[in-house]
Enzyme design. Sequence first.
Site, PDB file in Angstrom:
ATOM      1  N   GLY A  11       6.171   9.999  -3.570  1.00 46.14           N
ATOM      2  CA  GLY A  11       7.023   9.339  -4.567  1.00 46.14           C
ATOM      3  C   GLY A  11       6.751   9.888  -5.961  1.00 46.14           C
ATOM      4  N   SER A  13       8.461  11.938  -7.783  1.00 40.59           N
ATOM      5  CA  SER A  13       9.605  12.468  -8.527  1.00 40.59           C
ATOM      6  C   SER A  13       9.978  11.617  -9.735  1.00 40.59           C
ATOM      7  CB  SER A  13      10.811  12.595  -7.588  1.00 40.59           C
ATOM      8  OG  SER A  13      11.115  11.345  -7.004  1.00 40.59           O
ATOM      9  N   ARG A  14       9.420  10.421  -9.840  1.00 38.57           N
ATOM     10  CA  ARG A  14       9.747   9.588 -11.017  1.00 38.57           C
ATOM     11  C   ARG A  14       8.665   8.518 -11.191  1.00 38.57           C
ATOM     12  NH1 ARG A  14      14.681   5.938  -8.404  1.00 38.57           N
ATOM     13  NH2 ARG A  14      13.320   4.211  -7.786  1.00 38.57           N
ATOM     14  N   TYR A 155       6.473  -7.511   0.179  1.00 35.14           N
ATOM     15  CA  TYR A 155       5.812  -6.560  -0.725  1.00 35.14           C
ATOM     16  C   TYR A 155       4.330  -6.908  -0.889  1.00 35.14           C
ATOM     17  CZ  TYR A 155       5.168  -3.835  -5.064  1.00 35.14           C
ATOM     18  OH  TYR A 155       4.730  -2.945  -6.025  1.00 35.14           O
ATOM     19  N   ALA A 157       2.455  -8.623   1.136  1.00 36.92           N
ATOM     20  CA  ALA A 157       1.750  -8.359   2.403  1.00 36.92           C
ATOM     21  C   ALA A 157       1.460  -6.872   2.548  1.00 36.92           C
ATOM     22  CB  ALA A 157       2.587  -8.858   3.579  1.00 36.92           C
ATOM     23  N   ILE A 188       4.608  -2.655 -14.827  1.00 36.90           N
ATOM     24  CA  ILE A 188       4.686  -1.318 -15.421  1.00 36.90           C
ATOM     25  C   ILE A 188       6.169  -0.981 -15.614  1.00 36.90           C
ATOM     26  CG2 ILE A 188       3.996   1.093 -15.178  1.00 36.90           C
ATOM     27  CD1 ILE A 188       1.598  -0.869 -15.139  1.00 36.90           C
TER      28      ILE A 188
HETATM   29  P1  NAI Z   1       9.886   3.847  -8.571  1.00 36.69           P
HETATM   30  O1  NAI Z   1      10.900   3.105  -7.758  1.00 36.69           O
HETATM   31  O2  NAI Z   1      10.246   4.309  -9.938  1.00 36.69           O
HETATM   32  O3  NAI Z   1       9.350   5.103  -7.756  1.00 36.69           O
HETATM   33  C1  NAI Z   1       9.019   5.007  -6.398  1.00 36.69           C
HETATM   34  C2  NAI Z   1       8.997   6.390  -5.822  1.00 36.69           C
HETATM   35  O4  NAI Z   1       8.740   6.290  -4.416  1.00 36.69           O
HETATM   36  C3  NAI Z   1      10.336   7.095  -5.958  1.00 36.69           C
HETATM   37  O5  NAI Z   1      10.097   8.437  -6.315  1.00 36.69           O
HETATM   38  C4  NAI Z   1      10.935   7.018  -4.558  1.00 36.69           C
HETATM   39  O6  NAI Z   1      11.798   8.089  -4.271  1.00 36.69           O
HETATM   40  C5  NAI Z   1       9.684   7.076  -3.718  1.00 36.69           C
HETATM   41  N1  NAI Z   1       9.888   6.556  -2.372  1.00 36.69           N
HETATM   42  C6  NAI Z   1      10.378   5.349  -2.018  1.00 36.69           C
HETATM   43  N2  NAI Z   1      10.465   5.250  -0.685  1.00 36.69           N
HETATM   44  C7  NAI Z   1      10.005   6.428  -0.178  1.00 36.69           C
HETATM   45  C8  NAI Z   1       9.829   6.952   1.123  1.00 36.69           C
HETATM   46  N3  NAI Z   1      10.153   6.225   2.224  1.00 36.69           N
HETATM   47  N4  NAI Z   1       9.328   8.201   1.267  1.00 36.69           N
HETATM   48  C9  NAI Z   1       8.988   8.936   0.189  1.00 36.69           C
HETATM   49  N5  NAI Z   1       9.117   8.503  -1.075  1.00 36.69           N
HETATM   50  C10 NAI Z   1       9.627   7.260  -1.249  1.00 36.69           C
HETATM   51  O7  NAI Z   1       8.608   2.912  -8.591  1.00 36.69           O
HETATM   52  P2  NAI Z   1       7.305   2.879  -9.524  1.00 36.69           P
HETATM   53  O8  NAI Z   1       7.419   1.708 -10.391  1.00 36.69           O
HETATM   54  O9  NAI Z   1       7.001   4.219 -10.099  1.00 36.69           O
HETATM   55  O10 NAI Z   1       6.223   2.505  -8.404  1.00 36.69           O
HETATM   56  C11 NAI Z   1       5.313   3.435  -7.840  1.00 36.69           C
HETATM   57  C12 NAI Z   1       4.301   2.656  -7.016  1.00 36.69           C
HETATM   58  O11 NAI Z   1       3.636   1.707  -7.850  1.00 36.69           O
HETATM   59  C13 NAI Z   1       4.947   1.843  -5.878  1.00 36.69           C
HETATM   60  O12 NAI Z   1       4.103   1.889  -4.736  1.00 36.69           O
HETATM   61  C14 NAI Z   1       4.977   0.440  -6.441  1.00 36.69           C
HETATM   62  O13 NAI Z   1       4.951  -0.528  -5.426  1.00 36.69           O
HETATM   63  C15 NAI Z   1       3.710   0.426  -7.271  1.00 36.69           C
HETATM   64  N6  NAI Z   1       3.706  -0.586  -8.309  1.00 36.69           N
HETATM   65  C16 NAI Z   1       4.628  -0.573  -9.324  1.00 36.69           C
HETATM   66  C17 NAI Z   1       4.594  -1.562 -10.288  1.00 36.69           C
HETATM   67  C18 NAI Z   1       5.557  -1.591 -11.418  1.00 36.69           C
HETATM   68  O14 NAI Z   1       5.518  -2.586 -12.178  1.00 36.69           O
HETATM   69  N7  NAI Z   1       6.406  -0.613 -11.611  1.00 36.69           N
HETATM   70  C19 NAI Z   1       3.596  -2.639 -10.244  1.00 36.69           C
HETATM   71  C20 NAI Z   1       2.693  -2.548  -9.151  1.00 36.69           C
HETATM   72  C21 NAI Z   1       2.746  -1.553  -8.223  1.00 36.69           C
END
Ligand code: NAI
Length: 242
Positions: A11, A13-14, A155, A157, A188
């Site tokens: 993940g 890419s962003r 989520y 869990a 975040i």
């Molecule tokens: P985001 O939605 O901006 O990025 C998630 C990334 O995971 C994307 O690049 C997406 O393409 C990729 N992705 C999703 N499903 C996928 C799959 N099946 N195979 C490969 N790639 C996949 O999310 P963000 O905010 O950057 O989150 C990153 C991590 O941090 C996640 O695990 C999220 O649960 C965790 N997180 C985020 C928080 C927040 O407040 N943004 C808080 C706590 C945890």
Amino acid sequence: MLTGKTAIITGGSRGIGAAIAEKFASLGANIAVLYAGSRQAAEEVCGRCAQSYGVKALPYQCDVADFQATKETVAQIRADFGTVHILVNNAGITRDGLVAMMKEEDFDAVLNTNLKGAFHMIRHCAGLFLRNREGCIINIASVSGLIGNAGQCNYAASKAGLIGLTKSVARELAAKGIRCNAIAPGFIATDMTGDQQENPLLKQIPLGRMGEAADVAEAAAYLATAGYVTGEVLRVDGGIAM
Ligand code: NAI
């Protein structure tokens, strides 16, 4: 520094994953970005890593929930980079809903990506780490996995499971020179959280602001180099879950 190391960021890419990729590149690591959807976004992250820091950085489309696809992708990364030293399991999704109305497919999708996806990647990288007698795994969990969150039973869990996975893998592989830690971010600012300006929970953050992806990347860089830290869950949450 991470010079000469190769890091996989799922993940990447962003959002948080992209910030970790760029931070690790700034420390000299070569980067393999796994992405689900946007090749263009993944290529842009890799382009910034290569141009700004002179490292090798390549994008790989891979659904982490797919055991076979992750196996083939890790094999391709090994062919392209030689080996892997650092794995960041960052890919994650939400399918929020109240437990009384949650669809089975929404529960499964979140568990399959957030928890099983991390298992798949660890499973396929473990052999490389064991051969190198060196490895670092960083799992991006969440404060939801520590304290729960109404409307996020799937989520929370998945993230609590990720913490159990982290500690078990840390115990199992420590003697082989492989460390495994988790980060539990709070709120975040990324595409996942969207516009939260009106969210009353923001007032409960002791540090008084949402976090930035760069805050999580700093913590990941620390764990990537903290040679005596394993099995830890590092909160990066402005104090909300203390
Ligand atoms: P985001 O939605 O901006 O990025 C998630 C990334 O995971 C994307 O690049 C997406 O393409 C990729 N992705 C999703 N499903 C996928 C799959 N099946 N195979 C490969 N790639 C996949 O999310 P963000 O905010 O950057 O989150 C990153 C991590 O941090 C996640 O695990 C999220 O649960 C965790 N997180 C985020 C928080 C927040 O407040 N943004 C808080 C706590 C945890």
